[in-house]
Design a protein around this motif. Sequence first.
Motif, PDB file in Angstrom:
ATOM      1  N   ASP A 124       0.839  -1.195   0.000  1.00  0.00           N
ATOM      2  CA  ASP A 124       0.000   0.000   0.000  1.00  0.00           C
ATOM      3  C   ASP A 124       0.881   1.254   0.000  1.00  0.00           C
ATOM      4  N   ALA A 125       0.767   2.070  -1.020  1.00  0.00           N
ATOM      5  CA  ALA A 125       1.606   3.251  -1.157  1.00  0.00           C
ATOM      6  C   ALA A 125       0.941   4.495  -0.581  1.00  0.00           C
ATOM      7  N   GLY A 126      -0.187   4.346   0.096  1.00  0.00           N
ATOM      8  CA  GLY A 126      -0.825   5.490   0.723  1.00  0.00           C
ATOM      9  C   GLY A 126      -1.354   6.503  -0.269  1.00  0.00           C
ATOM     10  N   ILE A 127      -1.873   6.035  -1.399  1.00  0.00           N
ATOM     11  CA  ILE A 127      -2.394   6.930  -2.437  1.00  0.00           C
ATOM     12  C   ILE A 127      -3.914   6.803  -2.504  1.00  0.00           C
ATOM     13  N   THR A 128      -4.578   7.924  -2.475  1.00  0.00           N
ATOM     14  CA  THR A 128      -6.018   7.945  -2.698  1.00  0.00           C
ATOM     15  C   THR A 128      -6.315   8.860  -3.877  1.00  0.00           C
ATOM     16  N   GLN A 129      -7.373   8.520  -4.594  1.00  0.00           N
ATOM     17  CA  GLN A 129      -7.803   9.330  -5.736  1.00  0.00           C
ATOM     18  C   GLN A 129      -9.277   9.674  -5.547  1.00  0.00           C
TER      19      GLN A 129
ATOM     20  N   GLN B  54     -11.530  12.096 -23.865  1.00  0.00           N
ATOM     21  CA  GLN B  54     -10.902  12.025 -22.559  1.00  0.00           C
ATOM     22  C   GLN B  54     -11.621  11.055 -21.618  1.00  0.00           C
ATOM     23  N   THR B  55     -12.628  10.380 -22.140  1.00  0.00           N
ATOM     24  CA  THR B  55     -13.221   9.274 -21.397  1.00  0.00           C
ATOM     25  C   THR B  55     -12.163   8.198 -21.226  1.00  0.00           C
ATOM     26  N   SER B  56     -11.863   7.855 -19.991  1.00  0.00           N
ATOM     27  CA  SER B  56     -10.748   6.967 -19.723  1.00  0.00           C
ATOM     28  C   SER B  56     -10.725   6.616 -18.238  1.00  0.00           C
ATOM     29  N   VAL B  57      -9.773   5.769 -17.875  1.00  0.00           N
ATOM     30  CA  VAL B  57      -9.481   5.531 -16.469  1.00  0.00           C
ATOM     31  C   VAL B  57      -8.148   6.212 -16.166  1.00  0.00           C
ATOM     32  N   TYR B  58      -8.154   7.040 -15.133  1.00  0.00           N
ATOM     33  CA  TYR B  58      -6.978   7.837 -14.792  1.00  0.00           C
ATOM     34  C   TYR B  58      -6.333   7.301 -13.519  1.00  0.00           C
ATOM     35  N   PHE B  59      -5.025   7.104 -13.599  1.00  0.00           N
ATOM     36  CA  PHE B  59      -4.279   6.601 -12.458  1.00  0.00           C
ATOM     37  C   PHE B  59      -3.205   7.599 -12.053  1.00  0.00           C
TER      38      PHE B  59
ATOM     39  N   ARG C  59       8.766   5.533  -5.378  1.00  0.00           N
ATOM     40  CA  ARG C  59       9.374   5.189  -4.097  1.00  0.00           C
ATOM     41  C   ARG C  59      10.681   4.457  -4.341  1.00  0.00           C
ATOM     42  N   THR C  60      11.715   4.810  -3.600  1.00  0.00           N
ATOM     43  CA  THR C  60      13.014   4.169  -3.763  1.00  0.00           C
ATOM     44  C   THR C  60      13.004   2.792  -3.108  1.00  0.00           C
ATOM     45  N   SER C  61      13.453   1.775  -3.903  1.00  0.00           N
ATOM     46  CA  SER C  61      13.555   0.419  -3.386  1.00  0.00           C
ATOM     47  C   SER C  61      14.974  -0.063  -3.602  1.00  0.00           C
ATOM     48  N   GLY C  62      15.185  -1.387  -3.417  1.00  0.00           N
ATOM     49  CA  GLY C  62      16.529  -1.929  -3.527  1.00  0.00           C
ATOM     50  C   GLY C  62      17.132  -1.767  -4.914  1.00  0.00           C
ATOM     51  N   VAL C  63      16.314  -2.032  -5.944  1.00  0.00           N
ATOM     52  CA  VAL C  63      16.819  -1.976  -7.318  1.00  0.00           C
ATOM     53  C   VAL C  63      16.896  -0.541  -7.814  1.00  0.00           C
ATOM     54  N   GLY C  64      15.913   0.228  -7.490  1.00  0.00           N
ATOM     55  CA  GLY C  64      15.858   1.612  -7.955  1.00  0.00           C
ATOM     56  C   GLY C  64      14.524   2.197  -7.573  1.00  0.00           C
ATOM     57  N   ASP C  65      14.155   3.300  -8.192  1.00  0.00           N
ATOM     58  CA  ASP C  65      12.867   3.920  -7.897  1.00  0.00           C
ATOM     59  C   ASP C  65      11.758   3.166  -8.629  1.00  0.00           C
ATOM     60  N   THR C  66      10.706   2.877  -7.927  1.00  0.00           N
ATOM     61  CA  THR C  66       9.590   2.115  -8.477  1.00  0.00           C
ATOM     62  C   THR C  66       8.315   2.914  -8.301  1.00  0.00           C
ATOM     63  N   GLN C  67       7.478   2.905  -9.340  1.00  0.00           N
ATOM     64  CA  GLN C  67       6.222   3.629  -9.263  1.00  0.00           C
ATOM     65  C   GLN C  67       5.117   2.727  -8.716  1.00  0.00           C
ATOM     66  N   TYR C  68       4.338   3.313  -7.803  1.00  0.00           N
ATOM     67  CA  TYR C  68       3.200   2.634  -7.196  1.00  0.00           C
ATOM     68  C   TYR C  68       1.957   3.449  -7.502  1.00  0.00           C
ATOM     69  N   PHE C  69       0.880   2.725  -7.802  1.00  0.00           N
ATOM     70  CA  PHE C  69      -0.311   3.361  -8.341  1.00  0.00           C
ATOM     71  C   PHE C  69      -1.462   3.431  -7.350  1.00  0.00           C
ATOM     72  N   GLY C  70      -2.285   4.470  -7.538  1.00  0.00           N
ATOM     73  CA  GLY C  70      -3.524   4.595  -6.812  1.00  0.00           C
ATOM     74  C   GLY C  70      -4.607   3.731  -7.444  1.00  0.00           C
ATOM     75  N   PRO C  71      -5.826   3.773  -6.871  1.00  0.00           N
ATOM     76  CA  PRO C  71      -6.907   2.881  -7.322  1.00  0.00           C
ATOM     77  C   PRO C  71      -7.576   3.310  -8.615  1.00  0.00           C
ATOM     78  N   GLY C  72      -7.358   4.532  -9.060  1.00  0.00           N
ATOM     79  CA  GLY C  72      -7.903   4.981 -10.329  1.00  0.00           C
ATOM     80  C   GLY C  72      -9.193   5.766 -10.207  1.00  0.00           C
ATOM     81  N   THR C  73      -9.454   6.591 -11.222  1.00  0.00           N
ATOM     82  CA  THR C  73     -10.715   7.322 -11.367  1.00  0.00           C
ATOM     83  C   THR C  73     -11.261   7.026 -12.753  1.00  0.00           C
TER      84      THR C  73
ATOM     85  N   PRO D 268      -2.729  -0.667 -11.078  1.00  0.00           N
ATOM     86  CA  PRO D 268      -1.660  -1.649 -11.310  1.00  0.00           C
ATOM     87  C   PRO D 268      -0.848  -1.877 -10.040  1.00  0.00           C
ATOM     88  N   THR D 269      -0.463  -3.128  -9.833  1.00  0.00           N
ATOM     89  CA  THR D 269       0.342  -3.504  -8.671  1.00  0.00           C
ATOM     90  C   THR D 269       1.727  -3.923  -9.139  1.00  0.00           C
ATOM     91  N   PHE D 270       2.760  -3.339  -8.541  1.00  0.00           N
ATOM     92  CA  PHE D 270       4.131  -3.672  -8.910  1.00  0.00           C
ATOM     93  C   PHE D 270       4.441  -5.125  -8.554  1.00  0.00           C
TER      94      PHE D 270
END
Lengths: 114, 112
Positions: free
Chosen positions: A1-6, A85-90, A95-109, B44-46
């Motif tokens: 959980d990346a603590g993201i709300t939309q 523009q009808t779509s799902v928006y994320f 966030r920095t991890s062991g390998v590098g920076d990784t993107q974590y996503f919210g639940p979408g609109t 999406p989930t990493f």
Amino acid sequence: DAGITQSPRHKVTETGTPVTLRCHQTENHRYMYWYRQDPGHGLRLIHYSYGVKDTDKGEVSDGYSVSRSKTEDFLLTLESATSSQTSVYFCAISRTSGVGDTQYFGPGTRLTVL
Amino acid sequence: DQQVKQNSPSLSVQEGRISILNCDYTNSMFDYFLWYKKYPAEGPTFLISISSIKDKNEDGRFTVFLNKSAKHLSLHIVPSQPGDSAVYFCAASVGTASKLTFGTGTRLQVTL
């Protein structure tokens, strides 16, 4: 959980009306992103931010603007919504991890423009 | 111009067998690759990532292989489970703290 709300999670609007989508994070990450997902296209970057008041365009930025006045909030605005523009928006954070920076996503609109 | 391609829109695999999802890219500057899983109505989930300095990365049932000369990466899931049924996206970037370019996704169905 990346603590993201939309918000909102779902919206139906009419062509020509302005729409603002909100992304809120609780972990104080510097980088934030807005993507849209459409069938046959995967996810495409709209805009991103690398700090308060620091934003840049992505692959499909036409018709969209963003603002980031606080670290925790990244707003996406459609000044005059169109049916394309009808779509799902994320929203995503980086966030920095062991390998590098990784993107974590919210639940979408899910946005529907009639 | 699709810089990241997933040429198989769908894949069906029996439970317990291996699932292999493929991804090709054209931009030789890409040096960081990720796989995401997506369930309907969720973000999406990493899953797993790999840097171009490696050719393999493993995390439990998931292994990603990178073939830089062929500009090809693959995700292996062993053994496949019904809960793995989802859409899988590969993504690539130049550097790790950078914009991601996504493929179009592969829908994996794991059957009983």
